[in-house]
Design a protein around this motif. Structure first.
Motif, mmCIF file in Angstrom:
data_model
loop_
_atom_site.group_PDB
_atom_site.id
_atom_site.type_symbol
_atom_site.label_atom_id
_atom_site.label_comp_id
_atom_site.label_asym_id
_atom_site.label_seq_id
_atom_site.Cartn_x
_atom_site.Cartn_y
_atom_site.Cartn_z
ATOM 1 N N THR A 124 -8.204 8.270 -1.219
ATOM 2 C CA THR A 124 -7.396 9.383 -0.727
ATOM 3 C C THR A 124 -8.212 10.301 0.176
ATOM 4 O OG1 THR A 124 -6.052 9.285 -2.715
ATOM 5 C CG2 THR A 124 -5.935 11.306 -1.443
ATOM 6 N N VAL A 125 -9.430 10.573 -0.194
ATOM 7 C CA VAL A 125 -10.241 11.524 0.573
ATOM 8 C C VAL A 125 -10.774 10.910 1.863
ATOM 9 C CG1 VAL A 125 -12.397 12.832 0.519
ATOM 10 C CG2 VAL A 125 -10.874 12.886 -1.436
ATOM 11 N N PHE A 126 -11.210 9.640 1.823
ATOM 12 C CA PHE A 126 -11.875 9.062 2.985
ATOM 13 C C PHE A 126 -11.009 8.105 3.790
ATOM 14 C CE2 PHE A 126 -15.465 10.096 0.157
ATOM 15 C CZ PHE A 126 -16.077 11.028 0.979
ATOM 16 N N LEU A 127 -10.311 7.201 3.117
ATOM 17 C CA LEU A 127 -9.621 6.153 3.858
ATOM 18 C C LEU A 127 -8.240 6.541 4.345
ATOM 19 C CD1 LEU A 127 -10.555 2.887 1.994
ATOM 20 C CD2 LEU A 127 -11.687 4.011 3.877
ATOM 21 N N LEU A 128 -7.522 7.288 3.560
ATOM 22 C CA LEU A 128 -6.153 7.615 3.945
ATOM 23 C C LEU A 128 -6.091 8.373 5.274
ATOM 24 C CD1 LEU A 128 -3.315 7.149 2.941
ATOM 25 C CD2 LEU A 128 -3.416 9.343 1.789
ATOM 26 N N LEU A 147 -2.570 16.193 6.219
ATOM 27 C CA LEU A 147 -2.621 17.604 5.829
ATOM 28 C C LEU A 147 -1.259 18.091 5.329
ATOM 29 C CD1 LEU A 147 -4.914 19.027 8.647
ATOM 30 C CD2 LEU A 147 -5.504 18.538 6.253
ATOM 31 N N ILE A 148 -0.182 17.610 5.944
ATOM 32 C CA ILE A 148 1.158 17.988 5.488
ATOM 33 C C ILE A 148 1.434 17.390 4.108
ATOM 34 C CG2 ILE A 148 3.628 17.634 5.918
ATOM 35 C CD1 ILE A 148 2.938 17.824 8.927
ATOM 36 N N ALA A 149 0.971 16.164 3.883
ATOM 37 C CA ALA A 149 1.233 15.478 2.612
ATOM 38 C C ALA A 149 0.214 15.813 1.527
ATOM 39 C CB ALA A 149 1.244 13.971 2.848
ATOM 40 N N LEU A 150 -0.744 16.676 1.813
ATOM 41 C CA LEU A 150 -1.802 16.981 0.860
ATOM 42 C C LEU A 150 -1.295 17.423 -0.512
ATOM 43 C CD1 LEU A 150 -4.813 16.748 0.928
ATOM 44 C CD2 LEU A 150 -4.974 19.122 1.636
ATOM 45 N N PRO A 151 -0.227 18.227 -0.611
ATOM 46 C CA PRO A 151 0.252 18.592 -1.953
ATOM 47 C C PRO A 151 0.774 17.403 -2.771
ATOM 48 C CG PRO A 151 1.176 20.064 -0.300
ATOM 49 C CD PRO A 151 0.471 18.967 0.429
ATOM 50 N N PHE A 152 1.138 16.313 -2.113
ATOM 51 C CA PHE A 152 1.690 15.154 -2.801
ATOM 52 C C PHE A 152 0.639 14.083 -3.102
ATOM 53 C CE2 PHE A 152 5.022 17.028 -0.192
ATOM 54 C CZ PHE A 152 5.928 17.361 -1.187
ATOM 55 N N VAL A 153 -0.612 14.343 -2.748
ATOM 56 C CA VAL A 153 -1.683 13.364 -2.943
ATOM 57 C C VAL A 153 -1.837 12.951 -4.410
ATOM 58 C CG1 VAL A 153 -4.193 13.097 -2.825
ATOM 59 C CG2 VAL A 153 -2.915 13.838 -0.825
ATOM 60 N N PRO A 154 -1.756 13.872 -5.381
ATOM 61 C CA PRO A 154 -1.870 13.403 -6.773
ATOM 62 C C PRO A 154 -0.790 12.392 -7.153
ATOM 63 C CG PRO A 154 -2.162 15.768 -6.673
ATOM 64 C CD PRO A 154 -1.725 15.334 -5.314
ATOM 65 N N TYR A 155 0.421 12.575 -6.672
ATOM 66 C CA TYR A 155 1.493 11.624 -6.975
ATOM 67 C C TYR A 155 1.225 10.280 -6.304
ATOM 68 C CZ TYR A 155 3.673 15.952 -8.334
ATOM 69 O OH TYR A 155 3.930 17.153 -8.915
ATOM 70 N N TYR A 156 0.751 10.330 -5.070
ATOM 71 C CA TYR A 156 0.392 9.112 -4.358
ATOM 72 C C TYR A 156 -0.722 8.380 -5.113
ATOM 73 C CZ TYR A 156 -1.892 6.228 -0.817
ATOM 74 O OH TYR A 156 -2.475 5.196 -0.151
ATOM 75 N N GLY A 157 -1.690 9.135 -5.568
ATOM 76 C CA GLY A 157 -2.807 8.552 -6.309
ATOM 77 C C GLY A 157 -2.363 7.866 -7.583
ATOM 78 N N VAL A 158 -1.471 8.502 -8.308
ATOM 79 C CA VAL A 158 -0.983 7.909 -9.560
ATOM 80 C C VAL A 158 -0.201 6.632 -9.267
ATOM 81 C CG1 VAL A 158 0.640 8.263 -11.462
ATOM 82 C CG2 VAL A 158 -0.988 10.053 -10.871
ATOM 83 N N LEU A 159 0.672 6.665 -8.265
ATOM 84 C CA LEU A 159 1.463 5.478 -7.941
ATOM 85 C C LEU A 159 0.578 4.325 -7.476
ATOM 86 C CD1 LEU A 159 4.533 7.028 -6.115
ATOM 87 C CD2 LEU A 159 4.473 5.971 -8.360
ATOM 88 N N LEU A 160 -0.342 4.616 -6.569
ATOM 89 C CA LEU A 160 -1.203 3.550 -6.068
ATOM 90 C C LEU A 160 -2.163 3.070 -7.154
ATOM 91 C CD1 LEU A 160 -1.751 1.938 -3.504
ATOM 92 C CD2 LEU A 160 -3.530 3.585 -2.962
#
Length: 191
Positions: A124-128, A147-160
């Motif tokens: 999430t931090v480097f590749l995305l 940057l717009i999707a930054l608040p949703f990164v935890p959800y993305y992380g859990v799903l992936l």
């Protein structure tokens, strides 16, 4: 077990045992788990590129064959976070004071479990945000979208993370336990 002794000898002669600070227990474990992560990721990439994999579809609740349709470059690019995550997870597990009583296979198993969230964080931090710049990955996003999707990164992380765990645990966890066992066997023989 003679086969394990041969494997330990090969690892010490040609493998991670030759790297800097490998004689330290935690760094050596990090190298061992990074090696396991590289082996399992490579085997999974080969398996999915050559034959696909089975998955449970949510709408039919049945086991179906799904060939991986993504390009090889995306899978290899994802490996960039998996190997360092294996190192970080292995070093962290072998460094925790409370876990010093049980080493070897259980610690390797736990290190591989920990590898998934660490890998997802690195991804999430480097590749995305930078995947589009490097390989033109379709899984990557532009920096503005990131940057717009930054608040949703935890959800993305859990799903992936659940997707990665669900498709690779059968290979990663047993090989992580084997890697932990081999690392501790090599440590005991070295002392």
């Amino acid at each position: 077990m003679p086969s394990i002794k041969l494997f330990v000898a090969v690892c010490e002669r040609y493998g991670p045992g030759r790297l800097p600070y490998a004689n330290r227990r935690d760094v050596g474990a990090g190298y061992a788990m990074a090696t396991v992560a590289a082996l399992t990721t490579t085997n999974f990439i080969l398996a999915t590129q050559l034959s696909g994999f089975f998955t449970v579809t949510s709408y039919t609740k049945s086991l179906t064959f799904v060939g991986y349709s993504g390009p090889l470059s995306e899978q290899v690019f994802g490996m960039v976070t998996t190997v360092p995550a294996g190192f970080i997870a292995g070093a962290a597990v072998w460094r925790v004071q409370r876990l010093r009583n049980w080493r070897g296979a259980p610690a390797g198993f736990v290190a591989m479990l920990l590898m998934y969230p660490v890998s997802q964080l690195l991804h999430t931090v480097f590749l995305l945000p930078f995947g589009t710049l490097v390989i033109g990955s379709t899984a990557a996003v532009s920096l503005g979208e990131f940057l717009i999707a930054l608040p949703f990164v935890p959800y993305y992380g859990v799903l992936l993370g659940f997707g990665a765990f669900g498709t690779t645990f059968w290979l990663t966890l047993p090989l992580g336990a084997l890697g932990g066992y081999v690392h501790e066997t090599a440590r005991m023989e070295a002392t």
